[in-house]
Design a protein around this motif. Structure first.
Motif, PDB file in Angstrom:
ATOM      1  N   LEU A  60       0.834  -1.205   0.000  1.00  0.00           N
ATOM      2  CA  LEU A  60       0.000   0.000   0.000  1.00  0.00           C
ATOM      3  C   LEU A  60       0.866   1.251   0.000  1.00  0.00           C
ATOM      4  O   LEU A  60       0.588   2.203  -0.733  1.00  0.00           O
ATOM      5  CB  LEU A  60      -0.896   0.024   1.231  1.00  0.00           C
ATOM      6  CG  LEU A  60      -2.255  -0.618   1.113  1.00  0.00           C
ATOM      7  CD1 LEU A  60      -3.065  -0.354   2.374  1.00  0.00           C
ATOM      8  CD2 LEU A  60      -3.004  -0.123  -0.105  1.00  0.00           C
ATOM      9  N   SER A  61       1.904   1.256   0.811  1.00  0.00           N
ATOM     10  CA  SER A  61       2.812   2.413   0.868  1.00  0.00           C
ATOM     11  C   SER A  61       3.439   2.660  -0.492  1.00  0.00           C
ATOM     12  O   SER A  61       3.601   3.806  -0.908  1.00  0.00           O
ATOM     13  CB  SER A  61       3.920   2.177   1.891  1.00  0.00           C
ATOM     14  OG  SER A  61       3.379   2.010   3.167  1.00  0.00           O
ATOM     15  N   TRP A  62       3.789   1.575  -1.188  1.00  0.00           N
ATOM     16  CA  TRP A  62       4.426   1.682  -2.504  1.00  0.00           C
ATOM     17  C   TRP A  62       3.458   2.319  -3.503  1.00  0.00           C
ATOM     18  O   TRP A  62       3.822   3.250  -4.224  1.00  0.00           O
ATOM     19  CB  TRP A  62       4.873   0.288  -2.958  1.00  0.00           C
ATOM     20  CG  TRP A  62       5.711   0.294  -4.184  1.00  0.00           C
ATOM     21  CD1 TRP A  62       7.020   0.690  -4.289  1.00  0.00           C
ATOM     22  CD2 TRP A  62       5.316  -0.113  -5.492  1.00  0.00           C
ATOM     23  NE1 TRP A  62       7.444   0.554  -5.585  1.00  0.00           N
ATOM     24  CE2 TRP A  62       6.433   0.060  -6.344  1.00  0.00           C
ATOM     25  CE3 TRP A  62       4.130  -0.606  -6.038  1.00  0.00           C
ATOM     26  CZ2 TRP A  62       6.392  -0.248  -7.701  1.00  0.00           C
ATOM     27  CZ3 TRP A  62       4.091  -0.907  -7.389  1.00  0.00           C
ATOM     28  CH2 TRP A  62       5.216  -0.735  -8.205  1.00  0.00           C
ATOM     29  N   ILE A  63       2.219   1.837  -3.518  1.00  0.00           N
ATOM     30  CA  ILE A  63       1.208   2.393  -4.428  1.00  0.00           C
ATOM     31  C   ILE A  63       0.930   3.865  -4.095  1.00  0.00           C
ATOM     32  O   ILE A  63       0.829   4.704  -4.981  1.00  0.00           O
ATOM     33  CB  ILE A  63      -0.083   1.542  -4.385  1.00  0.00           C
ATOM     34  CG1 ILE A  63      -0.004   0.469  -5.459  1.00  0.00           C
ATOM     35  CG2 ILE A  63      -1.319   2.381  -4.573  1.00  0.00           C
ATOM     36  CD1 ILE A  63      -1.293  -0.203  -5.790  1.00  0.00           C
ATOM     37  N   ASP A  64       0.834   4.178  -2.807  1.00  0.00           N
ATOM     38  CA  ASP A  64       0.583   5.565  -2.393  1.00  0.00           C
ATOM     39  C   ASP A  64       1.737   6.473  -2.820  1.00  0.00           C
ATOM     40  O   ASP A  64       1.510   7.591  -3.298  1.00  0.00           O
ATOM     41  CB  ASP A  64       0.380   5.648  -0.883  1.00  0.00           C
ATOM     42  CG  ASP A  64      -0.934   5.022  -0.430  1.00  0.00           C
ATOM     43  OD1 ASP A  64      -1.818   4.802  -1.279  1.00  0.00           O
ATOM     44  OD2 ASP A  64      -1.069   4.757   0.779  1.00  0.00           O
ATOM     45  N   ALA A  65       2.958   6.002  -2.658  1.00  0.00           N
ATOM     46  CA  ALA A  65       4.130   6.794  -3.052  1.00  0.00           C
ATOM     47  C   ALA A  65       4.131   7.043  -4.551  1.00  0.00           C
ATOM     48  O   ALA A  65       4.448   8.140  -5.010  1.00  0.00           O
ATOM     49  CB  ALA A  65       5.416   6.086  -2.608  1.00  0.00           C
ATOM     50  N   ASN A  66       3.750   6.030  -5.330  1.00  0.00           N
ATOM     51  CA  ASN A  66       3.673   6.195  -6.789  1.00  0.00           C
ATOM     52  C   ASN A  66       2.645   7.265  -7.148  1.00  0.00           C
ATOM     53  O   ASN A  66       2.892   8.091  -8.030  1.00  0.00           O
ATOM     54  CB  ASN A  66       3.304   4.872  -7.469  1.00  0.00           C
ATOM     55  CG  ASN A  66       4.405   3.835  -7.353  1.00  0.00           C
ATOM     56  OD1 ASN A  66       5.569   4.166  -7.189  1.00  0.00           O
ATOM     57  ND2 ASN A  66       4.023   2.580  -7.424  1.00  0.00           N
ATOM     58  N   GLY A  67       1.499   7.227  -6.498  1.00  0.00           N
ATOM     59  CA  GLY A  67       0.456   8.218  -6.757  1.00  0.00           C
ATOM     60  C   GLY A  67       0.921   9.631  -6.429  1.00  0.00           C
ATOM     61  O   GLY A  67       0.687  10.559  -7.192  1.00  0.00           O
ATOM     62  N   ARG A  68       1.596   9.768  -5.285  1.00  0.00           N
ATOM     63  CA  ARG A  68       2.124  11.091  -4.911  1.00  0.00           C
ATOM     64  C   ARG A  68       3.143  11.562  -5.927  1.00  0.00           C
ATOM     65  O   ARG A  68       3.197  12.742  -6.282  1.00  0.00           O
ATOM     66  CB  ARG A  68       2.749  11.038  -3.513  1.00  0.00           C
ATOM     67  CG  ARG A  68       1.716  11.073  -2.394  1.00  0.00           C
ATOM     68  CD  ARG A  68       2.366  11.323  -1.039  1.00  0.00           C
ATOM     69  NE  ARG A  68       3.342  10.299  -0.692  1.00  0.00           N
ATOM     70  CZ  ARG A  68       3.043   9.142  -0.081  1.00  0.00           C
ATOM     71  NH1 ARG A  68       1.783   8.869   0.237  1.00  0.00           N
ATOM     72  NH2 ARG A  68       3.974   8.267   0.184  1.00  0.00           N
ATOM     73  N   GLU A  69       3.978  10.649  -6.414  1.00  0.00           N
ATOM     74  CA  GLU A  69       5.019  10.998  -7.382  1.00  0.00           C
ATOM     75  C   GLU A  69       4.406  11.526  -8.696  1.00  0.00           C
ATOM     76  O   GLU A  69       4.892  12.488  -9.270  1.00  0.00           O
ATOM     77  CB  GLU A  69       5.893   9.761  -7.651  1.00  0.00           C
ATOM     78  CG  GLU A  69       7.104  10.014  -8.514  1.00  0.00           C
ATOM     79  CD  GLU A  69       8.164  10.910  -7.886  1.00  0.00           C
ATOM     80  OE1 GLU A  69       8.926  11.530  -8.639  1.00  0.00           O
ATOM     81  OE2 GLU A  69       8.211  11.012  -6.634  1.00  0.00           O
TER      82      GLU A  69
END
Length: 157
Positions: A145-154
Motif C-alpha cells: 500500500l505504501s508503494w502504491i501511495d508513493a507512486n500516486g504522490r510521485e
C-alpha cells in the motif's frame, strides 16, 4: 479535507498517437502523465512501440489504464512483462483486487503502480478503494500500500 482534483482524460489508443499535437493537452493536469486506454484485442508490437514513442517523442509517461481488463484471471498474455520493459506506469481498478488474484500477483511483482476506483456511480460502479486497500494490506502487507501511495504522490507532485 477534500482531495485535490486534477483534470485529465483517458485517451483511447490510436496509431501514431505519439505524434499528435493534442496529446499534451490531454495529460493529467500539472503532470507529464497521460492515461491511455488500450484496445480489448491482442496488442501488437507496433502498439508497444507507440507507447514507448509517447515518452520518446512527447516526453509524456503513459499510464496504462485498468490493466486488469486486458489480463485474464489466469492468463496475462505477456502484457506485464512487455510493459515492464517500457517507460510506462500501470494502473489497475480496485474491483480487480476484490474479484481475482491476477492483480494481486502483479502488484506483488511490482507490475502495477497505481490504484484507481473507476467509480461511475453508487450502484454498479461504486467507490471501492477502501475495500481494495484493506484486501491489499491483508494479502500483501502495508508495504504494498505504501508503494502504491508513493507512486500516486510521485505522479501528482
Amino acid at each position: 479535507g477534500m482531495p485535490a482534483l486534477h483534470l485529465g482524460a483517458e485517451v483511447y489508443y490510436f496509431p501514431h498517437m505519439s505524434h499528435s499535437d493534442a496529446l499534451r493537452h490531454l495529460a493529467i493536469e500539472g503532470t507529464d502523465c497521460i492515461m491511455v486506454e488500450m484496445p480489448a484485442s491482442p496488442w501488437t508490437d507496433r502498439m508497444y512501440q507507440e507507447l514507448e514513442a509517447i515518452w520518446d517523442v512527447q516526453g509524456l509517461t503513459p499510464i496504462i489504464a485498468h490493466v486488469d481488463r486486458y489480463v485474464g484471471r489466469f492468463r496475462d498474455f505477456g502484457i506485464p512483462k512487455r510493459l515492464a520493459e517500457l517507460p510506462v506506469l500501470v494502473q489497475a481498478n480496485a474491483s480487480s483486487f476484490l474479484e481475482g488474484s491476477k492483480s494481486m500477483k502483479m502488484l506483488k511483482d511490482r507490475q502495477i503502480h497505481l490504484l484507481g476506483s473507476d467509480c461511475h456511480n453508487l450502484r454498479s460502479r461504486k467507490p471501492n478503494l477502501g475495500e481494495a486497500r484493506e484486501r491489499i494490506a491483508r494479502k500483501l502487507g502495508a508495504d504494498a500500500l505504501s508503494w502504491i501511495d508513493a507512486n500516486g504522490r510521485e505522479v501528482l507532485k
